[in-house]
Design a protein around this motif. Sequence first.
Motif, mmCIF file in Angstrom:
data_model
loop_
_atom_site.group_PDB
_atom_site.id
_atom_site.type_symbol
_atom_site.label_atom_id
_atom_site.label_comp_id
_atom_site.label_asym_id
_atom_site.label_seq_id
_atom_site.Cartn_x
_atom_site.Cartn_y
_atom_site.Cartn_z
ATOM 1 N N UNK A 78 0.816 -1.197 0.000
ATOM 2 C CA UNK A 78 0.000 0.000 0.000
ATOM 3 C C UNK A 78 0.866 1.269 0.000
ATOM 4 N N UNK A 79 0.507 2.216 -0.839
ATOM 5 C CA UNK A 79 1.153 3.541 -0.942
ATOM 6 C C UNK A 79 2.515 3.512 -1.638
ATOM 7 N N UNK A 129 2.716 6.204 -4.410
ATOM 8 C CA UNK A 129 2.857 7.530 -3.799
ATOM 9 C C UNK A 129 4.307 7.752 -3.366
ATOM 10 N N UNK A 130 4.908 6.716 -2.799
ATOM 11 C CA UNK A 130 6.279 6.865 -2.304
ATOM 12 C C UNK A 130 7.306 6.863 -3.433
#
Lengths: 656, 188
Positions: free
Chosen positions: B44-45, B48-49
Amino acid sequence: MKTLFKSILALFALSVITVGCVDNSSKKGALGNSAAEKVYVAPGEHDEFYAFVSGGFSGQLAVYGLPSGRLFKVIPVFSVDAEKAYGFNEETKPMLNTSHGFIPWDDSHHPDISQTNGELDGRYVFINGNNTPRIAKIDLTTFETTEIIEVPNSAGNHSSSFVTENTEYVVAGTRFSVPYPQRDMPISEYKGNFKGALTFISVAPEDGAMDIKFQIMMPGFDYDLSHPGRGDSHGWFFFTTYNTEEAHSLLEVNASQNDKDFIAAINWKKIEEYVNNGGGTKAPANYAHNVYDEHSHTATSTMKKEVTVVNPLDVPGAIYFMPTPKSPHGCDVDPTGEYIVGNGKLAAELTIHSFSKMIKAIEDKNFDGDAYGIPILSYEATLAGSVKQPGLGPLHTEFDGKGNAYTTFFISSEVVKWKLGTWEVIDRKPTYYSVGHLMIPGGNSRKPFGKYVLAMNKITKDRYLPTGPEVTQSAQLYDITGEKMELLLDFPTIGEPHYAAGIPADLLKPNSKKFYKLDENKHEYAIRSEAEAKVVRDGKEVHVYMTMIRSHFAPDNIEGVQVGDKVYFHVTNLEQDYDVPHGVSMIGANTSELLIMPGQTETFIWEPKQVGVWPFYCTDFCSALHQEMQGYVRVSPKGSKVPISYTLDDDAVDSE
Amino acid sequence: MIVGSLLLLGLFVFPLWNITLEAPQYPTPLGMDIHIDKFTDTHEFDIKNINLMNHYVGMQYIPETIPEFKIFPIAIGIMVALGVLIGFTGRYKLFIVWFVVMSLMGIAGMYDFYLWEYDYGHNLDPKAIMQFKNPDGSVMGFQPPLFGTKDILNFTAHSYPRTGAYFMFAGMMLTVVAFFVGKKEVKK
């Protein structure tokens, strides 16, 4: 001459080689079971156990790894912590609210980990505040204090905070008896008028919510320590008492006169049933119940106004006294629940009571009088045995689950291993110096993990590099897998370590939260993107809705603030990655920095007193551009016409 | 033939490709799965990272969606339908035609992927925080490998097919097998 020199050189070289060889072989043999190897946790590897060690007069709880003795975290519990903004930011200030107002400190003593079926379940660790009586709960997914409940009618909350076999209750007993209800009265009229409250705080199975179920108003003794029954004795709780003399002054002499004090045995199941059936008195009270919500990242404090009080005489058959020599301190129950050890700190012997004999003595009404109407069981009738000449000044006992007990002796400064049932001393090892508690992981449960014992010392004198008049307290780790104990490690601790609680790392590691989810953030002033950032004036208050992400704040230029304003910085960390907190601090703010975890919102207040342009910056080295993570607030004179504006890169932040 | 083309349906369930970025600060590597209709995080994410990392060198954000995500599912759907139809007709020569068309589409897809990767790795923000030059003085690009493993600054980038792609390859191979089996039977 040359030849001589050469031959000497050759001899020297040879000797170096041989010595080297000998050294190598002997080293290998020694290293195989050296203390150094046993506590060495290689870089990048994890410790086998977590140890939660109380911070004593620091008011906090420290998290160490065992066997390495490395400090991982200091969890702020009862004292403000500028590093983490605990008690400084607007969100956590309510955690330290009490009936006496905001209290920035306490004396934390006895951590205990929640249990299911008598075994550690690793959901929570509880710890008591001794000075202004409180019980705190720390959530072991976040390692943060999430609940604190004040204990009314109590003083010196010391025989706390121990949990029952299924964490039905966390128990808090008063050390100092006080007038009940509190009132203006002569101290000299202590005897018979002061009461000792033993408080049973229920813990909700689903969310761990704490609530005072009942308080037992016991005679005015000092209730020193306690432990729950387990196995057959589950449903009982045992408290040591001293000052059964009911002295009110010069206790060191006047409370040390009786040959025997008591262990109070409380059948809490019986009292619970009595209360569930409408028993007890709903008495007026005033105590704080503070809860931190993980989703709003905000604590609330509620004053509770009532508590259920139980008079021991109203529940016959629920409470008995077991005479125990002399001023017993630790009250420790073995993993089977059969043996109750009274560590009589002024006694020559260590006294062990038998639970089954206690039940029989009750059935046989084998009483030796009563104290304020509470039956005193005959000493011989409950006695299982005693450890002869164990040492001087026994304080606490823990168990390894293999039939052995380990007791600390404060005065003779040692840990003594003895056998349950035969009561023979097996081994004794010195501590450096003046040991208080000791801890075996899972020690207060049916299933101890008997690999190490951690002894916690009050005094270190010459054991470490001197640091002026105040030197560190310490903990010492012993290997207890063999017949004899072996001292492995000696490491400094924060504050004063009283009790500790240990747990296998594998029970906690998988549950440890990595960060908070931004879309679950329910903080009143949270924003979820830079586009939502804004600055709003509301009379004299200015609310800054700010975000932080590598490596900038939004907005980072704010104008329109005036001298005399109260500026609230509500700062949300937009990161959603492990271990990327950001900090923020403002020049001249009369508070600490904020240290904000990914997905979290926190608030600090700044009241600018001087006109100018004042910077703020990120306080946690977050990224390669951390030094660039900064901003300015323009402060104009009171009544200035400069309008509120807020920008990032000279653009309105919401223009993205 | 029918089974072969139906195996392509695996693409609707499983990711086609994966790009994983390893670095010392990321003991759990960052990863992105490429499906025929979306990008997803490995953890998850992650995307974004990845974007957060890449903004330092001026790379664009990985878009929420790309036009290909509309085209691919339709194209694959049509090919599955055609494959099944051809299978029922049993005309083996059409089998190989289907395979060739599918292969051409695959190559086109890979070329398209390469173009996107090239743009992603080279079309950098001129205001990039950190600008790196190759030893020859040209601006360093950060294009992930089309296939294989490559070191890019502190990251090691891996780019490999995933389950969906294996389903597709297996399916395509089956259609070739079907072609030869069909041919043999006709000869008999």
